[in-house]
Structure formats: structure tokens, C-alpha cells
Design an enzyme around this catalytic site. Structure first.
Site, mmCIF file in Angstrom:
data_model
loop_
_atom_site.group_PDB
_atom_site.id
_atom_site.type_symbol
_atom_site.label_atom_id
_atom_site.label_comp_id
_atom_site.label_asym_id
_atom_site.label_seq_id
_atom_site.Cartn_x
_atom_site.Cartn_y
_atom_site.Cartn_z
ATOM 1 N N TYR A 258 -47.697 -1.001 -7.281
ATOM 2 C CA TYR A 258 -48.487 -0.713 -8.492
ATOM 3 C C TYR A 258 -48.692 -1.989 -9.313
ATOM 4 O O TYR A 258 -49.820 -2.302 -9.724
ATOM 5 C CB TYR A 258 -47.754 0.338 -9.326
ATOM 6 C CG TYR A 258 -48.380 0.617 -10.677
ATOM 7 C CD1 TYR A 258 -49.519 1.404 -10.790
ATOM 8 C CD2 TYR A 258 -47.826 0.098 -11.856
ATOM 9 C CE1 TYR A 258 -50.103 1.673 -12.035
ATOM 10 C CE2 TYR A 258 -48.390 0.352 -13.103
ATOM 11 C CZ TYR A 258 -49.528 1.145 -13.179
ATOM 12 O OH TYR A 258 -50.094 1.402 -14.418
ATOM 13 N N LYS B 139 -52.209 -3.922 -10.579
ATOM 14 C CA LYS B 139 -52.574 -4.149 -11.976
ATOM 15 C C LYS B 139 -52.806 -5.638 -12.221
ATOM 16 O O LYS B 139 -53.686 -6.015 -12.997
ATOM 17 C CB LYS B 139 -51.483 -3.591 -12.900
ATOM 18 C CG LYS B 139 -51.486 -2.075 -12.962
ATOM 19 C CD LYS B 139 -52.857 -1.557 -13.386
ATOM 20 C CE LYS B 139 -52.905 -0.160 -13.862
ATOM 21 N NZ LYS B 139 -54.266 0.321 -14.159
HETATM 22 N N1 LIG Z 1 -48.738 5.663 -18.629
HETATM 23 C C1 LIG Z 1 -48.313 4.424 -18.621
HETATM 24 O O1 LIG Z 1 -47.105 4.130 -18.793
HETATM 25 C C2 LIG Z 1 -49.301 3.304 -18.412
HETATM 26 C C3 LIG Z 1 -48.887 2.007 -18.749
HETATM 27 C C4 LIG Z 1 -49.763 0.954 -18.572
HETATM 28 C C5 LIG Z 1 -51.008 1.183 -18.044
HETATM 29 N N2 LIG Z 1 -51.393 2.447 -17.707
HETATM 30 C C6 LIG Z 1 -52.707 2.623 -17.136
HETATM 31 O O2 LIG Z 1 -53.505 3.371 -18.022
HETATM 32 C C7 LIG Z 1 -54.486 4.101 -17.278
HETATM 33 C C8 LIG Z 1 -54.470 5.547 -17.709
HETATM 34 O O3 LIG Z 1 -53.238 6.123 -17.328
HETATM 35 P P1 LIG Z 1 -52.576 7.351 -18.104
HETATM 36 O O4 LIG Z 1 -51.246 6.902 -18.535
HETATM 37 O O5 LIG Z 1 -53.530 7.917 -19.083
HETATM 38 O O6 LIG Z 1 -52.301 8.332 -16.896
HETATM 39 P P2 LIG Z 1 -52.968 9.724 -16.469
HETATM 40 O O7 LIG Z 1 -53.063 10.637 -17.627
HETATM 41 O O8 LIG Z 1 -52.222 10.136 -15.265
HETATM 42 O O9 LIG Z 1 -54.449 9.272 -16.079
HETATM 43 C C9 LIG Z 1 -54.761 8.669 -14.857
HETATM 44 C C10 LIG Z 1 -56.097 9.228 -14.430
HETATM 45 O O10 LIG Z 1 -56.528 8.550 -13.253
HETATM 46 C C11 LIG Z 1 -57.223 9.503 -12.474
HETATM 47 N N3 LIG Z 1 -57.328 9.096 -11.086
HETATM 48 C C12 LIG Z 1 -56.344 8.807 -10.217
HETATM 49 N N4 LIG Z 1 -56.866 8.503 -9.011
HETATM 50 C C13 LIG Z 1 -58.214 8.618 -9.136
HETATM 51 C C14 LIG Z 1 -59.295 8.453 -8.249
HETATM 52 N N5 LIG Z 1 -59.104 8.115 -6.968
HETATM 53 N N6 LIG Z 1 -60.542 8.643 -8.707
HETATM 54 C C15 LIG Z 1 -60.755 9.001 -9.993
HETATM 55 N N7 LIG Z 1 -59.770 9.197 -10.896
HETATM 56 C C16 LIG Z 1 -58.516 8.996 -10.454
HETATM 57 C C17 LIG Z 1 -56.395 10.769 -12.615
HETATM 58 O O11 LIG Z 1 -57.193 11.850 -12.263
HETATM 59 P P3 LIG Z 1 -56.604 13.167 -11.550
HETATM 60 O O12 LIG Z 1 -56.378 14.129 -12.666
HETATM 61 O O13 LIG Z 1 -57.717 13.563 -10.633
HETATM 62 O O14 LIG Z 1 -55.348 12.782 -10.836
HETATM 63 C C18 LIG Z 1 -56.059 10.713 -14.108
HETATM 64 O O15 LIG Z 1 -57.036 11.367 -14.878
HETATM 65 C C19 LIG Z 1 -54.162 3.876 -15.793
HETATM 66 O O16 LIG Z 1 -54.983 2.854 -15.290
HETATM 67 C C20 LIG Z 1 -52.722 3.396 -15.828
HETATM 68 O O17 LIG Z 1 -52.423 2.581 -14.718
HETATM 69 C C21 LIG Z 1 -50.569 3.519 -17.900
#
Ligand SMILES: NC(=O)c1ccc[n+]([C@@H]2O[C@H](COP(=O)([O-])OP(=O)(O)OC[C@H]3O[C@@H](n4cnc5c(N)ncnc54)[C@H](OP(=O)(O)O)[C@@H]3O)[C@@H](O)[C@H]2O)c1
Length: 254
Positions: free
Chosen positions: A158, A162
Site C-alpha cells: 500500500y 501511495k
Molecule cells: N483512512 C485512512 O487512514 C487513510 C489515510 C491516508 C490516506 N487515505 C486515502 O484516502 C482515500 C479515501 O479513503 P477512505 O479512508 O475514505 O476509505 P474508504 O471510505 O474505504 O473509501 C475508499 C473508496 O475507494 C473505493 N474503491 C476501492 N477500489 C475501487 C475501485 N477499483 N474502483 C473504484 N472505487 C474503488 C471504495 O469503493 P467500494 O465501496 O466499492 O469498495 C471506497 O468508496 C484513499 O485513497 C485512501 O488510500 C486513507
């Protein structure tokens, strides 16, 4: 087109169900954003999110099928989101965390995660940039992570995706200077969302509302990079310069 006060009036989210993106949209709608397009793998499952945004004041919330892995479709899907009216803001929010221990024994799953988190960002990011360049304005927010700043052995697949997506977004932003299109990178630490549900929070853990505030403030001040919380910028600067043996010990204890 942003209004006279510079507020976003229309937004597109790739990964429309993301908790962080939804919190950001709620902020933007409360500040005057009226048109929202949610691009998601399963658009039919976004009824609650649509209701919440409409309840908050959005006049149009539509969905479109979008899969980060289906790069061949990106240009067409994204062009269709720009067909009716301008898009002031696009948030590239999709992402998959995966479990390092399972990925260690499953190279194909690791490659798929990399395709979504990196290749998908490259393909969709270029398609959004193309459409925004054509309309002459817009901001692209790319969800990066501190995980890419110094990759930990506990989630190195992961983290590496990133790091790559972050590097791509920096280059994309530089290439767009002078075009009217701006790229803002967001580098959160641990955020309590669906992605991290059930995990032990890391130090500096935060929530989607705090990330949303940072994104909205970053947009208002034209930032290129936003750290959430801001202290992580300095923490990661120190981590980045640690010798590898020291980093292995420090990162193992986090
Ligand atoms: N949460 C953390 O700690 C954190 C920290 C730093 C950065 N981020 C980044 O922030 C962003 C948002 O994450 P979040 O925390 O809001 O998590 P989240 O609620 O799990 O959102 C991730 C989204 O990505 C979608 N997704 C995954 N694979 C996909 C695909 N092949 N095509 C289209 N959509 C897809 C998921 O859709 P489905 O519902 O279809 O699975 C989900 O809606 C991500 O890029 C993550 O890496 C998160």
C-alpha cells in the site's frame, strides 16, 4: 465555474463512497456547492450518501459507474462527467489498503491493489486533467497518504502505491501550472474510516471531518500539499531522514 467568492459549485468524486470524500462534500455543499457527481464501483449502493448531500443543500447529485481497475473506460466515463457542465473540483479518493500479510503470499492480489491505487490514479488523473484543461479551470485533489512518505514493512505494498501516486500527482500539478488547473495533494495519517475499521489507531489518528476541514481550508488558500494533522509534516520529515535500520525499529513499534 466557482462563484464570485471562489467557492466550489460543482464537484466530481472518483471513489464516490469514500468516507473522507463524503465528509468533504458535506462541507462543500454547506458552502454552496450545488452539483455533485459520485463515480463509484457500485453506484446503486450510494442512496444514503445522495440523500445526505441533498438534505445538506445539493440540488443535483448523480452517480456514474467507475472502476479504478478499468483504465480503458476512464477517458469516456470522465468526459461524460464534464459533458453537461463545468466541474470545479475533482477528488481522486478511491483506494484499497489490503493486508500486508495476505499480500505477501498473493502477488496477483498485490498487483491488483497496485493497479487500483497507482495505475488507476495515473489513468483517471490524466483524464480529469485533460477535461479540466479543456474547460480552462479546475482543481484536482489527490488522496495520498503519509504511508507513502516513508514506507513501513507492515504495509509496504500500500505504502509504495501511495508513494507512486503522490509522485505522479506532484508531476501532474507541475505540468498544469499556467493552464488554470491546480492539483492539491492530501497526505493524511491514520483516519477512522471504512478502510481502517477494526485496526489499532496510529499516533495522530484523526477522522474524516478533520480531513474534510483540512481539504476545504487547503482549497481556499490554494495549497499544493495538505498534511492531516499538520504536525505529520514534521514527523514525516524526521522519519524520512532516519537510517534504514533505525526506521525498521521505529516503524515496527508504531
Ligand atoms: N483512512 C485512512 O487512514 C487513510 C489515510 C491516508 C490516506 N487515505 C486515502 O484516502 C482515500 C479515501 O479513503 P477512505 O479512508 O475514505 O476509505 P474508504 O471510505 O474505504 O473509501 C475508499 C473508496 O475507494 C473505493 N474503491 C476501492 N477500489 C475501487 C475501485 N477499483 N474502483 C473504484 N472505487 C474503488 C471504495 O469503493 P467500494 O465501496 O466499492 O469498495 C471506497 O468508496 C484513499 O485513497 C485512501 O488510500 C486513507
Amino acid at each position: 465555474m466557482k462563484n464570485a467568492l471562489g467557492a466550489v459549485q460543482s464537484a466530481l468524486v472518483l471513489g464516490g463512497g469514500s468516507d473522507i470524500a463524503q465528509a468533504t462534500l458535506r462541507r462543500l455543499v454547506s458552502q454552496g456547492c450545488r452539483t455533485v457527481v459520485l463515480a463509484a464501483r457500485r453506484p446503486d449502493e450510494l442512496a444514503d450518501e445522495i440523500d445526505a448531500l441533498k438534505h445538506a443543500g445539493a440540488t443535483s447529485v448523480t452517480t456514474v459507474a467507475f472502476d479504478a481497475l478499468d483504465t480503458a473506460s476512464h477517458a469516456t466515463v470522465i468526459d461524460s462527467c464534464f459533458a453537461g457542465s463545468d466541474v470545479d473540483l475533482a477528488i481522486i479518493a478511491f483506494g484499497v489498503l489490503g493486508e500486508q500479510a495476505s499480500l505477501d503470499d498473493d502477488p496477483e492480489a498485490a498487483a491488483e491493489l497496485a493497479r487500483a491505487n497507482y495505475v488507476g490514479v495515473v489513468s483517471s488523473g490524466l483524464a480529469v486533467a485533460h477535461a479540466m484543461r479543456k474547460q480552462g479551470h479546475g482543481t484536482i485533489v489527490v488522496m495520498s497518504s503519509v504511508a507513502g512518505e516513508r514506507v513501513r514493512k507492515a504495509n509496504f505494498v500500500y505504502g509504495s502505491t501511495k508513494a507512486a501516486a503522490d509522485a505522479f500527482a506532484q508531476g501532474l500539478g507541475d505540468s498544469l501550472v499556467g493552464s488554470g488547473v491546480h492539483v492539491m495533494l492530501v497526505r493524511p495519517g491514520f483516519v477512522h474510516t471504512k478502510m481502517t475499521a477494526g485496526m489499532e489507531p496510529a499516533p495522530f489518528a484523526t477522522d474524516p471531518d478533520a480531513v474534510a476541514d483540512a481539504i476545504v481550508n487547503g482549497l481556499a488558500s490554494g495549497k499544493e500539499v495538505v498534511w492531516v494533522p499538520p504536525a505529520l509534516r514534521w514527523v514525516m520529515t524526521a522519519f524520512r531522514h532516519m537510517p534504514r535500520p533505525v526506521w525498521r525499529r521505529v516503524s515496527a513499534s508504531r
